[in-house]
Design an enzyme around this catalytic site. Sequence first.
Site, mmCIF file in Angstrom:
data_model
loop_
_atom_site.group_PDB
_atom_site.id
_atom_site.type_symbol
_atom_site.label_atom_id
_atom_site.label_comp_id
_atom_site.label_asym_id
_atom_site.label_seq_id
_atom_site.Cartn_x
_atom_site.Cartn_y
_atom_site.Cartn_z
ATOM 1 N N ARG A 281 0.837 -1.195 0.000
ATOM 2 C CA ARG A 281 0.000 0.000 0.000
ATOM 3 C C ARG A 281 0.876 1.251 0.000
ATOM 4 O O ARG A 281 0.600 2.208 -0.729
ATOM 5 C CB ARG A 281 -0.932 0.005 1.219
ATOM 6 C CG ARG A 281 -2.009 -1.060 1.184
ATOM 7 C CD ARG A 281 -2.916 -0.978 2.398
ATOM 8 N NE ARG A 281 -3.762 0.204 2.375
ATOM 9 C CZ ARG A 281 -4.540 0.590 3.383
ATOM 10 N NH1 ARG A 281 -4.546 -0.111 4.516
ATOM 11 N NH2 ARG A 281 -5.291 1.671 3.282
ATOM 12 N N CYS B 197 -1.410 5.914 9.382
ATOM 13 C CA CYS B 197 -1.750 4.673 8.678
ATOM 14 C C CYS B 197 -2.773 5.015 7.609
ATOM 15 O O CYS B 197 -2.605 6.000 6.890
ATOM 16 C CB CYS B 197 -2.280 3.639 9.669
ATOM 17 S SG CYS B 197 -3.692 4.235 10.660
#
Length: 279
Positions: A176, A235
Amino acid sequence: MSPLIEINDPAFAGANTILIDARGGQDSYQRYLAGHLKNAIYSDLDQHLAAKVTDAAIGGRHPLPAVKSFSALLGSWGITSDSRVIIYDDKSGAFSAARLWWMLRSLGHEQVQVLNGGVQAAVKAGVVLSTDAYTPTPVKLYHTHGDYAGTVDIEETGAAAQDERRLVIDVRETPRYLGQTEPIDLIAGHIPGSVNLPYILNLDADGKYMPAEILRSMYLDAIGDVAHDEVIVHCGSGVTACHTLLGMAYAGITEPRLYVGSWSEWSRRDLPMATGNNN
């Protein structure tokens, strides 16, 4: 007090202990009813630990609830400033347990811990789970003093990522961060200048946190000469970042701060984005 607690700790049976099942996610209440620690209160990430999202570009997918609302929730759970709160989930603390731990700590609550290894550790230890929904005895509004401490906004995060005297850590999975995949947010990539330290590195093969000395070595290697209060952790939406903030606290590093909006906010604001190892 250590931010982590083991399942055999006598504090679980303490008269002043409040247990919170914060496993969250899809069908979380059904999974709670299927088996949880006795007298554990059910907590849901979206319902209890985040404000309602009107625009993820302002605050991300899991913005913090207003302190007044959260204080009322704590009171409804029977939590006072003297309560010892023990939280667990079924994702080694990486879903909602660490988030709730961070929220309580940011408001100054001292006696709060996360069960190391989550509900799986309890099952492995032979603890018999309950299938009865637990209703706590409410108390008056939990008294707080000020707002959540230890947060930074999108502007400060962007500036910090471009400042060699500061550090922005992205704890998402490496694919990611590299922009190879994005299963949740609209655009893949990362904040330019940020570094990747996946939260999964906090854990051993059994889903427990690595020993404190190993974590400290890993974190200090990533932080280098940057002052600890100049470290920002994020995050996807300000949840799993708390897993690393908990790990840092366990390792004796308590100053890093949280960018709550995280990638879910940044990626929706038409700001610079990077992919691969490009910064």
